[in-house]
Design a protein around this motif. Structure first.
Motif, PDB file in Angstrom:
ATOM      1  N   ASP A 232       0.858  -1.190   0.000  1.00  0.00           N
ATOM      2  CA  ASP A 232       0.000   0.000   0.000  1.00  0.00           C
ATOM      3  C   ASP A 232       0.895   1.241   0.000  1.00  0.00           C
ATOM      4  O   ASP A 232       1.270   1.751   1.051  1.00  0.00           O
ATOM      5  N   PRO A 233       1.247   1.743  -1.207  1.00  0.00           N
ATOM      6  CA  PRO A 233       2.145   2.903  -1.310  1.00  0.00           C
ATOM      7  C   PRO A 233       1.655   4.149  -0.568  1.00  0.00           C
ATOM      8  O   PRO A 233       2.451   5.028  -0.232  1.00  0.00           O
ATOM      9  N   ASN A 234       0.381   4.225  -0.272  1.00  0.00           N
ATOM     10  CA  ASN A 234      -0.142   5.371   0.487  1.00  0.00           C
ATOM     11  C   ASN A 234       0.412   5.408   1.918  1.00  0.00           C
ATOM     12  O   ASN A 234       0.378   6.451   2.564  1.00  0.00           O
ATOM     13  N   LYS A 235       0.918   4.267   2.384  1.00  0.00           N
ATOM     14  CA  LYS A 235       1.507   4.210   3.731  1.00  0.00           C
ATOM     15  C   LYS A 235       2.668   5.205   3.859  1.00  0.00           C
ATOM     16  O   LYS A 235       2.915   5.747   4.922  1.00  0.00           O
ATOM     17  N   LEU A 236       3.364   5.420   2.739  1.00  0.00           N
ATOM     18  CA  LEU A 236       4.517   6.326   2.765  1.00  0.00           C
ATOM     19  C   LEU A 236       4.114   7.761   3.111  1.00  0.00           C
ATOM     20  O   LEU A 236       4.946   8.549   3.543  1.00  0.00           O
ATOM     21  N   LYS A 237       2.844   8.071   2.931  1.00  0.00           N
ATOM     22  CA  LYS A 237       2.347   9.413   3.251  1.00  0.00           C
ATOM     23  C   LYS A 237       1.714   9.471   4.640  1.00  0.00           C
ATOM     24  O   LYS A 237       1.408  10.542   5.131  1.00  0.00           O
ATOM     25  N   ASP A 238       1.536   8.309   5.250  1.00  0.00           N
ATOM     26  CA  ASP A 238       0.878   8.205   6.553  1.00  0.00           C
ATOM     27  C   ASP A 238       1.837   8.655   7.663  1.00  0.00           C
ATOM     28  O   ASP A 238       2.982   8.178   7.749  1.00  0.00           O
ATOM     29  N   ASP A 239       1.363   9.576   8.508  1.00  0.00           N
ATOM     30  CA  ASP A 239       2.214  10.100   9.591  1.00  0.00           C
ATOM     31  C   ASP A 239       2.646   9.011  10.561  1.00  0.00           C
ATOM     32  O   ASP A 239       3.792   9.002  11.009  1.00  0.00           O
ATOM     33  N   GLN A 240       1.755   8.097  10.900  1.00  0.00           N
ATOM     34  CA  GLN A 240       2.114   7.021  11.833  1.00  0.00           C
ATOM     35  C   GLN A 240       3.184   6.131  11.229  1.00  0.00           C
ATOM     36  O   GLN A 240       4.132   5.746  11.896  1.00  0.00           O
ATOM     37  N   TRP A 241       3.048   5.821   9.943  1.00  0.00           N
ATOM     38  CA  TRP A 241       4.044   5.011   9.254  1.00  0.00           C
ATOM     39  C   TRP A 241       5.403   5.709   9.301  1.00  0.00           C
ATOM     40  O   TRP A 241       6.409   5.091   9.614  1.00  0.00           O
ATOM     41  N   LYS A 242       5.406   7.013   8.987  1.00  0.00           N
ATOM     42  CA  LYS A 242       6.653   7.786   9.011  1.00  0.00           C
ATOM     43  C   LYS A 242       7.268   7.788  10.413  1.00  0.00           C
ATOM     44  O   LYS A 242       8.482   7.624  10.564  1.00  0.00           O
ATOM     45  N   ASN A 243       6.427   7.990  11.445  1.00  0.00           N
ATOM     46  CA  ASN A 243       6.928   8.003  12.820  1.00  0.00           C
ATOM     47  C   ASN A 243       7.532   6.645  13.203  1.00  0.00           C
ATOM     48  O   ASN A 243       8.588   6.588  13.831  1.00  0.00           O
ATOM     49  N   ASP A 244       6.852   5.574  12.812  1.00  0.00           N
ATOM     50  CA  ASP A 244       7.352   4.229  13.109  1.00  0.00           C
ATOM     51  C   ASP A 244       8.674   3.972  12.378  1.00  0.00           C
ATOM     52  O   ASP A 244       9.617   3.409  12.949  1.00  0.00           O
ATOM     53  N   PHE A 245       8.726   4.391  11.109  1.00  0.00           N
ATOM     54  CA  PHE A 245       9.946   4.212  10.321  1.00  0.00           C
ATOM     55  C   PHE A 245      11.098   5.004  10.944  1.00  0.00           C
ATOM     56  O   PHE A 245      12.200   4.485  11.116  1.00  0.00           O
ATOM     57  N   ASN A 246      10.832   6.263  11.294  1.00  0.00           N
ATOM     58  CA  ASN A 246      11.876   7.098  11.909  1.00  0.00           C
ATOM     59  C   ASN A 246      12.336   6.537  13.248  1.00  0.00           C
ATOM     60  O   ASN A 246      13.524   6.588  13.570  1.00  0.00           O
ATOM     61  N   ALA A 247      11.406   6.009  14.035  1.00  0.00           N
ATOM     62  CA  ALA A 247      11.767   5.425  15.330  1.00  0.00           C
ATOM     63  C   ALA A 247      12.663   4.198  15.141  1.00  0.00           C
ATOM     64  O   ALA A 247      13.653   4.020  15.857  1.00  0.00           O
ATOM     65  N   ALA A 248      12.331   3.364  14.161  1.00  0.00           N
ATOM     66  CA  ALA A 248      13.127   2.161  13.911  1.00  0.00           C
ATOM     67  C   ALA A 248      14.518   2.513  13.387  1.00  0.00           C
ATOM     68  O   ALA A 248      15.522   1.948  13.833  1.00  0.00           O
ATOM     69  N   THR A 249      14.583   3.457  12.448  1.00  0.00           N
ATOM     70  CA  THR A 249      15.898   3.844  11.928  1.00  0.00           C
ATOM     71  C   THR A 249      16.719   4.556  12.999  1.00  0.00           C
ATOM     72  O   THR A 249      17.934   4.384  13.073  1.00  0.00           O
TER      73      THR A 249
END
Length: 186
Positions: free
Chosen positions: A90-107
């Protein structure tokens, strides 16, 4: 100086008993004997077969630290993989704030763990193994950098390189942990 005299008297009375005297007290005894005109005795020799207690404590601290930190790499990289899988379906996930926050937290976890492991005090026994850990850290740092670039550019080469670096880093982590387990059992 009274403590040094008491120890000196105790040593002469129990010559058959081996006592490990800290270097600071040994120095006090020598100074006291020199000041009183007494003859300085050589410091008792320590057995060479066992590492000093401080070295054993350093080894244990190092092993404990890396065994706590390394699983954080695995958790963070698993989370990143999970997030990328979700985004690929679901490419729209890349625009999702929660997805971004989770990605940033993991990185961020990967980066923080990498930094912490680069700053840990490494006992001589573990120097060679630690080099493997540093190589793994570099590979995982590279993977995170490539993944961060991938989610903004969508260049497939970034994802391919990130996957390669992640796999190599994970294999190096496994090798490192095997070396640590082997060394700590010796």
């Amino acid at each position: 100086t009274q403590m040094a005299k008491d120890i000196e008297i105790g040593l002469t009375q129990t010559a058959a008993v081996s006592i490990d005297i800290p270097a600071t007290i040994q120095a006090q005894i020598v100074l006291t004997q020199a000041a009183t005109g007494g003859e300085a005795q050589p410091a008792p020799a320590q057995e060479q077969s066992a590492p000093p207690p401080a070295a054993a404590a350093d080894d244990a601290t190092y092993v404990t630290t890396v065994k706590q930190q390394v699983p954080q790499y695995n958790q963070a990289m698993s989370k990143i993989q999970e997030l990328l899988t979700a985004a690929s379906s679901d490419p729209n996930k890349l625009k999702d704030d929660q997805w971004k926050n989770d990605f940033n937290a993991a990185t961020s976890m990967v980066t923080q763990t990498s930094s912490a492991l680069r700053q840990v005090s490494v006992p001589a026994k573990y120097q060679e193994a630690h080099q493997t850990l540093l190589e793994a850290a570099q590979k995982l740092d590279n993977a995170v950098q490539q993944l961060t670039e991938y989610i903004t550019t969508f260049e497939s080469t970034k994802l391919e390189q990130a996957t390669k670096d992640r796999d190599e880093g994970s294999n190096l982590l496994k090798t490192f942990m095997e070396k640590v387990d082997q060394l700590s059992s010796q």
